[in-house]
Structure formats: structure tokens, C-alpha cells
Write a protein that holds these residues in place. Structure first.
Motif, PDB file in Angstrom:
ATOM      1  N   ALA A  90     -66.588 -15.974  37.626  1.00 54.49           N
ATOM      2  CA  ALA A  90     -68.045 -15.923  37.663  1.00 54.49           C
ATOM      3  C   ALA A  90     -68.537 -15.608  39.072  1.00 54.49           C
ATOM      4  CB  ALA A  90     -68.626 -17.248  37.175  1.00 54.49           C
ATOM      5  N   PHE A  91     -67.906 -16.212  40.063  1.00 54.30           N
ATOM      6  CA  PHE A  91     -68.274 -15.958  41.459  1.00 54.30           C
ATOM      7  C   PHE A  91     -68.084 -14.485  41.803  1.00 54.30           C
ATOM      8  CE2 PHE A  91     -67.198 -15.582  45.959  1.00 54.30           C
ATOM      9  CZ  PHE A  91     -68.243 -16.259  46.554  1.00 54.30           C
ATOM     10  N   SER A  92     -66.967 -13.893  41.362  1.00 57.48           N
ATOM     11  CA  SER A  92     -66.705 -12.484  41.671  1.00 57.48           C
ATOM     12  C   SER A  92     -67.724 -11.567  41.002  1.00 57.48           C
ATOM     13  CB  SER A  92     -65.280 -12.100  41.237  1.00 57.48           C
ATOM     14  OG  SER A  92     -65.176 -11.996  39.820  1.00 57.48           O
ATOM     15  N   ILE A  93     -68.188 -11.949  39.800  1.00 60.51           N
ATOM     16  CA  ILE A  93     -69.182 -11.143  39.096  1.00 60.51           C
ATOM     17  C   ILE A  93     -70.533 -11.220  39.797  1.00 60.51           C
ATOM     18  CG2 ILE A  93     -70.476 -10.901  36.931  1.00 60.51           C
ATOM     19  CD1 ILE A  93     -67.950 -11.982  35.497  1.00 60.51           C
ATOM     20  N   VAL A  94     -70.941 -12.432  40.166  1.00 58.69           N
ATOM     21  CA  VAL A  94     -72.219 -12.593  40.871  1.00 58.69           C
ATOM     22  C   VAL A  94     -72.192 -11.839  42.194  1.00 58.69           C
ATOM     23  CG1 VAL A  94     -73.755 -14.247  41.995  1.00 58.69           C
ATOM     24  CG2 VAL A  94     -72.790 -14.778  39.759  1.00 58.69           C
ATOM     25  N   ALA A  95     -71.065 -11.902  42.899  1.00 63.73           N
ATOM     26  CA  ALA A  95     -70.937 -11.181  44.169  1.00 63.73           C
ATOM     27  C   ALA A  95     -71.088  -9.682  43.956  1.00 63.73           C
ATOM     28  CB  ALA A  95     -69.595 -11.494  44.816  1.00 63.73           C
ATOM     29  N   GLU A  96     -70.508  -9.161  42.878  1.00 65.86           N
ATOM     30  CA  GLU A  96     -70.615  -7.728  42.598  1.00 65.86           C
ATOM     31  C   GLU A  96     -72.050  -7.344  42.257  1.00 65.86           C
ATOM     32  OE1 GLU A  96     -67.687  -4.624  40.491  1.00 65.86           O
ATOM     33  OE2 GLU A  96     -68.441  -6.153  39.114  1.00 65.86           O
ATOM     34  N   MET A  97     -72.734  -8.181  41.496  1.00 66.05           N
ATOM     35  CA  MET A  97     -74.129  -7.898  41.154  1.00 66.05           C
ATOM     36  C   MET A  97     -75.026  -7.922  42.387  1.00 66.05           C
ATOM     37  SD  MET A  97     -74.751  -9.717  37.415  1.00 66.05           S
ATOM     38  CE  MET A  97     -74.583 -11.385  38.063  1.00 66.05           C
ATOM     39  N   ILE A  98     -74.786  -8.871  43.277  1.00 66.94           N
ATOM     40  CA  ILE A  98     -75.576  -8.944  44.508  1.00 66.94           C
ATOM     41  C   ILE A  98     -75.334  -7.711  45.368  1.00 66.94           C
ATOM     42  CG2 ILE A  98     -75.827 -10.172  46.699  1.00 66.94           C
ATOM     43  CD1 ILE A  98     -75.327 -12.765  45.152  1.00 66.94           C
ATOM     44  N   GLU A  99     -74.082  -7.275  45.438  1.00 60.94           N
ATOM     45  CA  GLU A  99     -73.767  -6.072  46.224  1.00 60.94           C
ATOM     46  C   GLU A  99     -74.521  -4.867  45.692  1.00 60.94           C
ATOM     47  OE1 GLU A  99     -72.215  -2.448  47.508  1.00 60.94           O
ATOM     48  OE2 GLU A  99     -71.838  -3.116  45.460  1.00 60.94           O
ATOM     49  N   ILE A 100     -74.600  -4.744  44.371  1.00 59.64           N
ATOM     50  CA  ILE A 100     -75.322  -3.626  43.756  1.00 59.64           C
ATOM     51  C   ILE A 100     -76.819  -3.785  43.957  1.00 59.64           C
ATOM     52  CG2 ILE A 100     -75.918  -2.581  41.530  1.00 59.64           C
ATOM     53  CD1 ILE A 100     -73.027  -3.195  40.676  1.00 59.64           C
ATOM     54  N   ARG A 101     -77.309  -4.986  43.787  1.00 56.46           N
ATOM     55  CA  ARG A 101     -78.738  -5.238  43.924  1.00 56.46           C
ATOM     56  C   ARG A 101     -79.235  -4.958  45.335  1.00 56.46           C
ATOM     57  NH1 ARG A 101     -81.721 -11.170  43.600  1.00 56.46           N
ATOM     58  NH2 ARG A 101     -83.854 -10.393  43.742  1.00 56.46           N
ATOM     59  N   ARG A 102     -78.466  -5.342  46.335  1.00 55.88           N
ATOM     60  CA  ARG A 102     -78.897  -5.221  47.729  1.00 55.88           C
ATOM     61  C   ARG A 102     -78.419  -3.944  48.414  1.00 55.88           C
ATOM     62  NH1 ARG A 102     -83.081  -8.507  47.607  1.00 55.88           N
ATOM     63  NH2 ARG A 102     -82.526 -10.694  47.267  1.00 55.88           N
ATOM     64  N   ARG A 103     -77.732  -3.103  47.705  1.00 56.85           N
ATOM     65  CA  ARG A 103     -77.172  -1.886  48.302  1.00 56.85           C
ATOM     66  C   ARG A 103     -78.284  -1.050  48.929  1.00 56.85           C
ATOM     67  NH1 ARG A 103     -73.601   1.073  44.165  1.00 56.85           N
ATOM     68  NH2 ARG A 103     -72.281  -0.760  44.590  1.00 56.85           N
ATOM     69  N   GLY A 104     -78.136  -0.734  50.187  1.00 55.52           N
ATOM     70  CA  GLY A 104     -79.100   0.096  50.899  1.00 55.52           C
ATOM     71  C   GLY A 104     -80.279  -0.648  51.473  1.00 55.52           C
ATOM     72  N   GLN A 105     -80.380  -1.962  51.218  1.00 54.41           N
ATOM     73  CA  GLN A 105     -81.520  -2.715  51.721  1.00 54.41           C
ATOM     74  C   GLN A 105     -81.275  -3.280  53.102  1.00 54.41           C
ATOM     75  OE1 GLN A 105     -83.081  -5.660  49.047  1.00 54.41           O
ATOM     76  NE2 GLN A 105     -83.124  -4.288  47.297  1.00 54.41           N
ATOM     77  N   ARG A 106     -80.038  -3.291  53.524  1.00 49.58           N
ATOM     78  CA  ARG A 106     -79.731  -3.863  54.837  1.00 49.58           C
ATOM     79  C   ARG A 106     -78.979  -2.839  55.656  1.00 49.58           C
ATOM     80  NH1 ARG A 106     -76.676  -9.676  55.964  1.00 49.58           N
ATOM     81  NH2 ARG A 106     -76.841  -9.627  58.245  1.00 49.58           N
ATOM     82  N   THR A 107     -79.492  -2.546  56.834  1.00 45.99           N
ATOM     83  CA  THR A 107     -78.847  -1.597  57.738  1.00 45.99           C
ATOM     84  C   THR A 107     -78.496  -2.275  59.040  1.00 45.99           C
ATOM     85  OG1 THR A 107     -81.003  -0.881  58.572  1.00 45.99           O
ATOM     86  CG2 THR A 107     -80.067   0.374  56.740  1.00 45.99           C
TER      87      THR A 107
END
Length: 272
Positions: free
Chosen positions: A254-271
């Protein structure tokens, strides 16, 4: 004060309905400006100001543009609307962004300066979980703490395991009110795999993952193709679900899935 209260009420209404909006707040003014520090406005995705006021045409265009962009990428903006001589003294051009500040030109005779903070307020991302496996139960707990709106699609007899879910649906049918921003996870793990996956691949989503091995996913995909599902619809399935962190236990998966979703959700928002 009454106007401020009205804006807060309106913001709460939009949040409850899951409708995105931007809040524009005047944070600083210099010289003569129509709106003063503290003035606020609620702006919808189409550029409509539904409540409040942040000045006339001198500021409106730049603020509305910033609001549309903020709602598109999820990032706040500080807009500084200045007369031409002020921009020249800072050696910046209208439309230029420097050190986090977006500069715009004040075309009004007042020639004042106004700084406006534009903050997007986006609805909670939707996570639909099919199944009532231990991974599904663990996923509800973790994803809820990460700000996801949780919908469970599972037989009603299993609903008692999901006291923290926001929405419960009997069976594996994905609700028809979904969008391309949704996250879908098939965590049936042997109970209703084919039915859940078939429903999920026909629904719009930003993320679609299957909790199971690549071999099992491949077999299910082959069955779905035989049942008439176009192969192209199956290409977006992530299997096994989650980032490859060597997860073994339900909590770790479950932790690995949430981490993957967060990575997709935040992609490009932090530089950097």
C-alpha cells in the motif's frame, strides 16, 4: 466584514462540491489603487469572479490569467502589477517571471502598484479502490492521510472493513461520474479480479494499477481481449502496482502504491 464572510461561505460551498477555484488576495499596494491590501476574490476555472473584488481593469486581466494558469498546474503565483517606469527600474518586462514573481503592466492613469497572491484550491484527488483485500484496507488508511477522497467498490458484506472510506459502492462497478483525474487501484487479489479490471479499464483515469504479479495481469489482460476489450485500453495498466521498493507485506505494498500516486500527482510541480 460581511463580504469577507460571504467569500468564506462560498469557498466552503465550492470545496464541498469538489469544484476547483482560485483565491486572489491583494497583499500590498503602493500609491493609488482601486483595491487595497486584504481585498479578495474567488475566481473559477473559466475566469469568472463569483465573489469579491480585486480592482478594475488595471489588475483584472493579469489576475485572471494567473488564476487560470494556477488552476491548470496547481501552483500559486504572486503577481506584481506595476506602472511602466517601475518595471523599467526593476529591469523586467510585462509577463516576465523573476524569483517567483510574475510582473504585469498597470495601464491605468493612477499608476499604482498592486501585488496579488493567487492560490489554487483544488478538490481532493479521487482514489477508487476495487476489492476488500488486506492491501485495499491498508491503502485506505494511507491514502486518506495523503489527502485522497476514497471510494470503495466491493461487495456490501465487506464494507465494514472500510469505516474511513468516503464513499462505498456495492460490487465492482466503477461509478459513472469519474474523470480523467481519478486514480484506480484493483486490489481484489483473487476475488473478482476479472470483473473489477474489466470495469476499471473502461473508466477514465489518470492512474490505473493492478495489485498482483505481471504473470497474473497478463493472463487477465488476455481474457479481457477475448471478451472484446480493445488491447489499447489495457496498455495503461500498471502491474504490479506501486513503486518497486521490494514491498512484501500489505502495508508495504500500500505504501508503494501511495508513493507512486503522489509521484504522478506532483510531477512537474516542484523544480530545483
Amino acid at each position: 466584514m460581511p463580504q469577507h464572510a460571504d467569500i468564506l461561505d462560498l469557498m466552503n460551498d465550492y470545496k464541498a462540491k469538489g469544484e476547483p477555484f482560485a483565491l486572489a488576495t491583494v497583499v500590498r499596494t503602493v500609491s493609488v489603487t482601486a483595491a487595497k491590501a486584504g481585498a479578495k476574490a474567488v475566481i473559477l476555472a473559466d475566469g469568472t469572479i463569483t465573489e469579491g473584488w480585486i480592482g478594475g481593469g488595471c489588475a483584472r486581466g493579469a489576475v485572471l490569467k494567473a488564476a487560470r494558469e494556477a488552476l491548470a498546474d496547481g501552483q500559486s503565483r504572486l503577481v506584481s502589477i506595476q506602472p511602466d517606469e517601475q518595471l523599467s527600474s526593476h529591469q523586467v518586462k510585462p509577463g516576465e517571471t523573476r524569483e517567483g514573481v510574475v510582473y504585469a503592466k498597470n495601464m491605468c492613469p493612477s499608476q499604482g502598484t498592486m501585488d496579488v497572491f493567487v492560490e489554487p484550491v483544488l478538490p481532493r484527488p479521487n482514489l477508487l479502490i476495487c476489492g476488500a483485500s488486506p492491501v485495499a484496507v491498508a491503502l485506505v488508511d494511507l491514502a486518506r492521510r495523503m489527502g485522497f477522497f476514497i471510494t470503495i467498490c466491493a461487495p456490501v458484506a465487506d464494507h465494514a472493513a472500510f469505516a474511513e472510506a468516503d464513499r462505498l459502492i456495492d460490487g465492482y462497478a466503477v461509478p459513472a461520474d469519474g474523470s480523467e483525474r481519478d486514480y484506480l487501484v484493483i486490489a481484489t487479489q483473487g476475488r473478482g479480479d476479472s470483473a473489477a479490471l474489466k470495469a476499471a479499464v473502461q473508466a477514465p483515469s489518470k492512474y490505473l494499477a493492478f495489485v498482483g504479479s505481471r504473470k497474473k495481469a497478463a493472463a487477465l489482460k488476455a481474457d479481457l481481449v477475448e471478451s472484446g476489450i480493445p488491447p489499447a485500453r489495457l496498455e495503461t495498466i500498471r502491474a504490479p502496482a506501486g513503486l518497486d521498493i521490494g514491498a512484501i507485506t500489505p502495508d508495504e505494498i500500500a505504501f508503494s502504491i501511495v508513493a507512486e500516486m503522489i509521484e504522478i500527482r506532483r510531477r512537474g510541480q516542484r523544480t530545483l
